[in-house]
Design a protein around this motif. Structure first.
Motif, PDB file in Angstrom:
ATOM      1  N   LYS A 102       0.920  -1.289  -0.020  1.00 39.84           N
ATOM      2  CA  LYS A 102       0.088   0.195  -0.036  1.00 39.84           C
ATOM      3  C   LYS A 102       0.888   1.343  -0.006  1.00 39.84           C
ATOM      4  CE  LYS A 102      -3.553  -2.313   2.695  1.00 39.84           C
ATOM      5  NZ  LYS A 102      -4.244  -2.511   3.947  1.00 39.84           N
ATOM      6  N   TYR A 103       2.190   1.037   0.118  1.00 41.09           N
ATOM      7  CA  TYR A 103       3.075   2.249   0.440  1.00 41.09           C
ATOM      8  C   TYR A 103       2.931   3.230  -0.680  1.00 41.09           C
ATOM      9  CZ  TYR A 103       7.123   5.030   1.928  1.00 41.09           C
ATOM     10  OH  TYR A 103       8.099   6.069   2.322  1.00 41.09           O
ATOM     11  N   TYR A 104       3.037   2.957  -2.074  1.00 38.86           N
ATOM     12  CA  TYR A 104       3.113   3.666  -3.282  1.00 38.86           C
ATOM     13  C   TYR A 104       2.164   4.972  -3.403  1.00 38.86           C
ATOM     14  CZ  TYR A 104       3.665   5.648  -7.995  1.00 38.86           C
ATOM     15  OH  TYR A 104       3.603   6.346  -8.970  1.00 38.86           O
ATOM     16  N   ASN A 105       0.674   4.151  -3.008  1.00 35.17           N
ATOM     17  CA  ASN A 105      -0.335   4.960  -3.226  1.00 35.17           C
ATOM     18  C   ASN A 105      -0.514   6.193  -2.336  1.00 35.17           C
ATOM     19  OD1 ASN A 105      -1.583   3.541  -5.293  1.00 35.17           O
ATOM     20  ND2 ASN A 105      -2.666   2.219  -3.643  1.00 35.17           N
ATOM     21  N   ASN A 106       0.178   6.059  -1.066  1.00 31.37           N
ATOM     22  CA  ASN A 106       0.246   7.173  -0.326  1.00 31.37           C
ATOM     23  C   ASN A 106       1.540   8.062  -0.469  1.00 31.37           C
ATOM     24  OD1 ASN A 106      -1.875   6.423   1.464  1.00 31.37           O
ATOM     25  ND2 ASN A 106      -0.811   5.047   2.676  1.00 31.37           N
ATOM     26  N   TRP A 107       2.696   7.382  -0.862  1.00 31.59           N
ATOM     27  CA  TRP A 107       3.793   8.007  -1.183  1.00 31.59           C
ATOM     28  C   TRP A 107       3.687   9.035  -2.341  1.00 31.59           C
ATOM     29  CZ3 TRP A 107       7.247   8.029  -5.387  1.00 31.59           C
ATOM     30  CH2 TRP A 107       8.472   8.875  -5.288  1.00 31.59           C
ATOM     31  N   LYS A 108       3.151   8.528  -3.382  1.00 33.51           N
ATOM     32  CA  LYS A 108       3.301   9.502  -4.621  1.00 33.51           C
ATOM     33  C   LYS A 108       2.451  10.701  -4.397  1.00 33.51           C
ATOM     34  CE  LYS A 108      -1.338   7.373  -6.194  1.00 33.51           C
ATOM     35  NZ  LYS A 108      -1.953   6.705  -7.613  1.00 33.51           N
ATOM     36  N   THR A 112       7.585  15.379  -1.513  1.00 31.62           N
ATOM     37  CA  THR A 112       8.904  14.777  -1.995  1.00 31.62           C
ATOM     38  C   THR A 112       8.675  14.241  -3.310  1.00 31.62           C
ATOM     39  OG1 THR A 112       9.684  14.575   0.201  1.00 31.62           O
ATOM     40  CG2 THR A 112      10.792  12.986  -1.510  1.00 31.62           C
ATOM     41  N   ALA A 113       7.604  12.829  -3.530  1.00 34.76           N
ATOM     42  CA  ALA A 113       7.226  12.397  -4.829  1.00 34.76           C
ATOM     43  C   ALA A 113       6.921  13.395  -5.712  1.00 34.76           C
ATOM     44  CB  ALA A 113       6.302  11.443  -4.287  1.00 34.76           C
ATOM     45  N   GLN A 114       6.190  14.511  -5.438  1.00 36.46           N
ATOM     46  CA  GLN A 114       5.892  15.390  -6.758  1.00 36.46           C
ATOM     47  C   GLN A 114       6.907  15.941  -7.000  1.00 36.46           C
ATOM     48  OE1 GLN A 114       2.390  17.367  -5.135  1.00 36.46           O
ATOM     49  NE2 GLN A 114       1.109  15.554  -4.743  1.00 36.46           N
ATOM     50  N   TYR A 115       7.773  16.590  -6.232  1.00 41.24           N
ATOM     51  CA  TYR A 115       9.127  17.124  -6.554  1.00 41.24           C
ATOM     52  C   TYR A 115       9.873  16.447  -7.366  1.00 41.24           C
ATOM     53  CZ  TYR A 115      13.176  20.279  -6.475  1.00 41.24           C
ATOM     54  OH  TYR A 115      14.372  21.022  -6.909  1.00 41.24           O
ATOM     55  N   ILE A 116      10.353  15.136  -7.181  1.00 45.88           N
ATOM     56  CA  ILE A 116      11.184  14.271  -7.825  1.00 45.88           C
ATOM     57  C   ILE A 116      10.324  13.966  -8.969  1.00 45.88           C
ATOM     58  CG2 ILE A 116      12.040  11.871  -7.878  1.00 45.88           C
ATOM     59  CD1 ILE A 116      12.423  12.197  -4.737  1.00 45.88           C
ATOM     60  N   PHE A 126      12.632   5.092 -10.933  1.00 47.48           N
ATOM     61  CA  PHE A 126      13.042   3.767  -9.884  1.00 47.48           C
ATOM     62  C   PHE A 126      12.376   3.804  -8.581  1.00 47.48           C
ATOM     63  CE2 PHE A 126      17.266   5.391 -11.990  1.00 47.48           C
ATOM     64  CZ  PHE A 126      17.137   4.438 -13.021  1.00 47.48           C
ATOM     65  N   CYS A 127      12.008   4.852  -8.030  1.00 47.44           N
ATOM     66  CA  CYS A 127      11.182   4.820  -6.964  1.00 47.44           C
ATOM     67  C   CYS A 127       9.967   3.942  -7.110  1.00 47.44           C
ATOM     68  CB  CYS A 127      10.896   6.276  -6.376  1.00 47.44           C
ATOM     69  SG  CYS A 127      11.954   7.096  -5.911  1.00 47.44           S
ATOM     70  N   ALA A 128       9.368   4.242  -8.241  1.00 45.46           N
ATOM     71  CA  ALA A 128       7.992   3.467  -8.542  1.00 45.46           C
ATOM     72  C   ALA A 128       8.325   1.908  -8.852  1.00 45.46           C
ATOM     73  CB  ALA A 128       7.351   3.868  -9.853  1.00 45.46           C
TER      74      ALA A 128
END
Length: 284
Positions: A102-108, A112-116, A126-128
């Motif tokens: 479930k981690y990616y759905n929250n992380w994106k 930080t995710a939006q900036y990267i 790579f993160c994905a």
């Protein structure tokens, strides 16, 4: 109309600009070229938010008394995002199987995710790959992130440290025609892959050096960096064309007689430029 950037009055005249949008477009480009990003816009004492941008852009500057802009250094924003990403990787590693799924759905959705995603799209991929499918291990993602972190925090040192691998890949490029002729296809493929990786890194670090002010615009007797980069880009296009056409003879000729010397020339020119800049700063 008075224009202030980070509290300092900008000494500039407006020639053809008639609207706020035209003024801001020029200022944004100038700030971007200087390695900055607009983070706050204030017009006549009023902070302009995203919902007001379209209307304010059409206002004529004759009706405006003051435009005040606050900016952030892009390198600082990137450095902060990379620190946050390393913390995210550590957090991900400590999760159980269900939590990782479930981690990616929250992380994106994080800043930080939006900036990267916007500024370092390759790293975001790579993160994905780590956070969605586990195609890349967290340790590998951490290693890549730390490398990019060095490129941002200490670009001059990172660039200088490329010298040994640069010498090695240039030697391998010279030997590439013989590798192809003698059927060493795997070695030839690794040479092309390493060459591509080194080239990408040089360009990445060059951009950091440029936006962070490590390079000088002082003219010398040699070609300007912009010309060297253009020439090297043309060589890369020719090499890609030959590689896609599976023209082994042409690939060998380009790598030996053009790619290797051009890569060396570009690297040494940037390195010399860094040294000139350092010397000029030392004289101040």
């Amino acid at each position: 109309m008075e224009i202030c950037i980070n509290g300092k009055k900008l000494d500039a005249s407006l020639d053809k600009e008639n609207t706020v949008g035209e003024v801001l477009a020029g200022l944004e480009q100038w700030l971007t070229d200087s390695g900055h990003r607009i983070c706050e816009l204030n017009i006549d004492g009023k902070i302009i938010n995203a919902s007001m941008i379209e209307d304010i852009f059409n206002r004529e500057i004759k009706d405006i008394k003051n435009i005040s802009i606050n900016s952030n250094v892009v390198a600082d924003l990137t450095a902060a995002s990379l620190i946050n990403l390393l913390e995210d990787i550590n957090e991900y590693e400590n999760l159980n199987f269900e939590e990782k799924a479930k981690y990616y759905n929250n992380w994106k959705e994080t800043v930080t995710a939006q900036y990267i995603s916007a500024e370092i799209p390759d790293l975001y991929s790579f993160c994905a790959g780590t956070f969605i499918n586990a195609d890349m291990s967290p340790s590998v993602l951490r290693s890549i992130t730390e490398e990019i972190q060095r490129e941002v925090n200490t670009p001059a040192d990172e660039f200088k440290n490329l010298q040994p691998i640069l010498n090695e890949i240039c030697e391998r490029l010279i030997n590439l025609p013989l590798d192809i002729q003698t059927g060493k296809d795997a070695l030839a493929a690794r040479t092309i892959q390493t060459f591509s990786a080194v080239t990408e890194k040089i360009i990445r670090v060059f951009r950091q050096l440029d936006t962070q002010g490590y390079l000088t615009s002082v003219a010398g007797n040699e070609k300007p960096l912009s010309q060297l980069i253009t020439e090297f880009g043309s060589v890369l296009k020719d090499l890609l064309f030959a590689y896609e056409k599976n023209d082994c003879v042409l690939v060998g000729d380009i790598t030996e007689y053009e790619a290797s010397p051009k890569l060396n020339e570009l690297y040494n020119a940037i390195l010399d430029n860094i040294k000139i800049k350092s010397a000029l700063q030392g004289e101040k």
